[in-house]
Design a protein around this motif. Structure first.
Motif, mmCIF file in Angstrom:
data_model
loop_
_atom_site.group_PDB
_atom_site.id
_atom_site.type_symbol
_atom_site.label_atom_id
_atom_site.label_comp_id
_atom_site.label_asym_id
_atom_site.label_seq_id
_atom_site.Cartn_x
_atom_site.Cartn_y
_atom_site.Cartn_z
ATOM 1 N N UNK A 34 -2.943 18.421 -7.598
ATOM 2 C CA UNK A 34 -2.563 18.702 -6.217
ATOM 3 C C UNK A 34 -1.049 18.717 -6.093
ATOM 4 N N UNK A 36 1.938 18.125 -3.053
ATOM 5 C CA UNK A 36 2.222 17.625 -1.727
ATOM 6 C C UNK A 36 3.688 17.858 -1.421
ATOM 7 N N UNK A 42 8.016 10.541 6.772
ATOM 8 C CA UNK A 42 6.664 11.046 7.028
ATOM 9 C C UNK A 42 5.814 10.842 5.791
ATOM 10 N N UNK A 43 4.492 10.911 5.957
ATOM 11 C CA UNK A 43 3.615 10.859 4.802
ATOM 12 C C UNK A 43 3.570 12.206 4.112
ATOM 13 N N UNK A 44 3.143 12.240 2.850
ATOM 14 C CA UNK A 44 3.010 13.513 2.143
ATOM 15 C C UNK A 44 2.006 14.433 2.832
ATOM 16 N N UNK B 31 -13.593 7.869 2.667
ATOM 17 C CA UNK B 31 -12.775 7.221 1.643
ATOM 18 C C UNK B 31 -11.366 7.004 2.172
ATOM 19 N N UNK B 33 -7.669 5.499 0.723
ATOM 20 C CA UNK B 33 -6.851 4.988 -0.384
ATOM 21 C C UNK B 33 -5.525 4.498 0.170
ATOM 22 N N UNK B 35 -1.445 3.402 -0.857
ATOM 23 C CA UNK B 35 -0.373 3.582 -1.833
ATOM 24 C C UNK B 35 0.876 2.846 -1.357
ATOM 25 N N UNK B 43 5.298 6.623 -5.922
ATOM 26 C CA UNK B 43 4.036 6.377 -5.233
ATOM 27 C C UNK B 43 3.045 5.726 -6.188
ATOM 28 N N UNK B 90 1.445 3.743 2.461
ATOM 29 C CA UNK B 90 0.767 4.949 2.914
ATOM 30 C C UNK B 90 -0.730 4.814 2.716
ATOM 31 N N UNK B 105 -9.482 15.829 -2.136
ATOM 32 C CA UNK B 105 -8.174 16.087 -1.563
ATOM 33 C C UNK B 105 -7.878 15.030 -0.516
ATOM 34 N N UNK B 106 -6.735 14.407 -0.658
ATOM 35 C CA UNK B 106 -6.378 13.298 0.215
ATOM 36 C C UNK B 106 -5.363 13.735 1.246
ATOM 37 N N UNK B 107 -5.533 13.221 2.454
ATOM 38 C CA UNK B 107 -4.643 13.531 3.566
ATOM 39 C C UNK B 107 -3.998 12.232 4.021
ATOM 40 N N UNK B 108 -2.676 12.265 4.054
ATOM 41 C CA UNK B 108 -1.914 11.040 4.264
ATOM 42 C C UNK B 108 -1.519 10.814 5.721
ATOM 43 N N UNK B 109 -1.417 9.544 6.065
ATOM 44 C CA UNK B 109 -0.830 9.149 7.330
ATOM 45 C C UNK B 109 0.681 9.098 7.218
ATOM 46 N N UNK B 110 1.362 8.753 8.326
ATOM 47 C CA UNK B 110 2.832 8.731 8.320
ATOM 48 C C UNK B 110 3.426 7.522 7.612
#
Lengths: 115, 117
Positions: A34, A36, A42-44, B31, B33, B35, B43, B90, B105-110
């Motif tokens: 992946x 990013x 901010x987050x990725x 899920x 995760x 970091x 990271x 994160x 596929x992972x989606x991150x917070x701020x």
């Protein structure tokens, strides 16, 4: 032991030209990759991914190429725009087993696109 | 669709204290995760939870722990804080189902910026 490496800490390109970001990995168990993008504070943000059964994946201006034999992947951005200026991270994963939910990240490449 | 949210965004604690960070995943994602991001280490994966169970854990001391609730929201706790725990924490959510790449596929917070003084 850095399993995912981005050897270029920074890259500078002109607006409209191609940006090529590179990533190498050492763990042959990785089978999903992946990219990013990250802005400060901010987050990725997920950009694009590729499975090890493919060698190319395109999404708009972004294309990722995977060379399994060389354990190398690259992200091409065409055309580059000033808004693309950010830190780009390459990440790798093994599907299932003891690697649940774990992405292994490179150290990042700072991309600067000049107007 | 709302993204991943994390609270608080910024936190200042002193050595020896403990801290709890919260993460709400994207609706439908089971899920979560966690970091840690630092300038020196980049990271680093802390742990992952799926359906209230920890499925994977990174190489961090036992002072770092987490949990997940039935609504998939997750918390992480750091006890006996050290100066070196100062970092951006994160969380990321994904569908987390086995067998298909896109589900990973992972989606991150701020992130939560933790400063330990």
């Amino acid at each position: 032991d850095q399993q995912v490496k981005q050897n270029s800490p920074s890259l500078s390109v002109q607006e409209g030209r191609i940006s090529i970001l590179n990533c190498d990995y050492t763990n042959s168990m990785f089978d999903y990759f992946l990219w990013y993008k990250k802005y400060p504070a901010e987050g990725p943000t997920f950009l694009i991914s590729i499975s090890s059964i493919k060698d190319k994946n395109e999404d708009g201006r972004f294309t990722v190429f995977l060379n399994k034999s060389a354990k190398h992947l690259s992200l091409h951005i065409v055309p580059s725009q000033p808004g693309d200026s950010a830190v780009y991270f390459c990440a790798a994963s093994s599907i299932g087993g003891t690697s649940y939910g774990k992405l292994t990240f490179g150290q990042g490449t700072i991309l600067t696109v000049h107007p | 669709k709302a993204g991943v949210t994390q609270t608080p965004r910024y936190l200042i604690k002193t050595r020896g204290q403990q801290v709890t960070l919260s993460c709400s995943p994207i609706s439908g994602h089971r899920s979560v995760s966690w970091y840690q991001q630092t300038p020196g280490q980049g990271l680093q994966f802390l742990f992952e939870y799926f359906s209230e169970t920890q499925r994977n854990k990174g190489n961090f001391p036992g002072r770092f722990s987490g949990r997940q609730f039935s609504n998939s929201r997750s918390e992480m706790n750091v006890s006996t804080l050290e100066l070196g725990d100062s970092a951006l924490y994160l969380c990321a959510s994904s569908r987390g189902l086995a067998g298909q790449g896109p589900f990973y596929e992972q989606y991150f917070g701020p992130g939560t910026r933790l400063t330990v003084t």
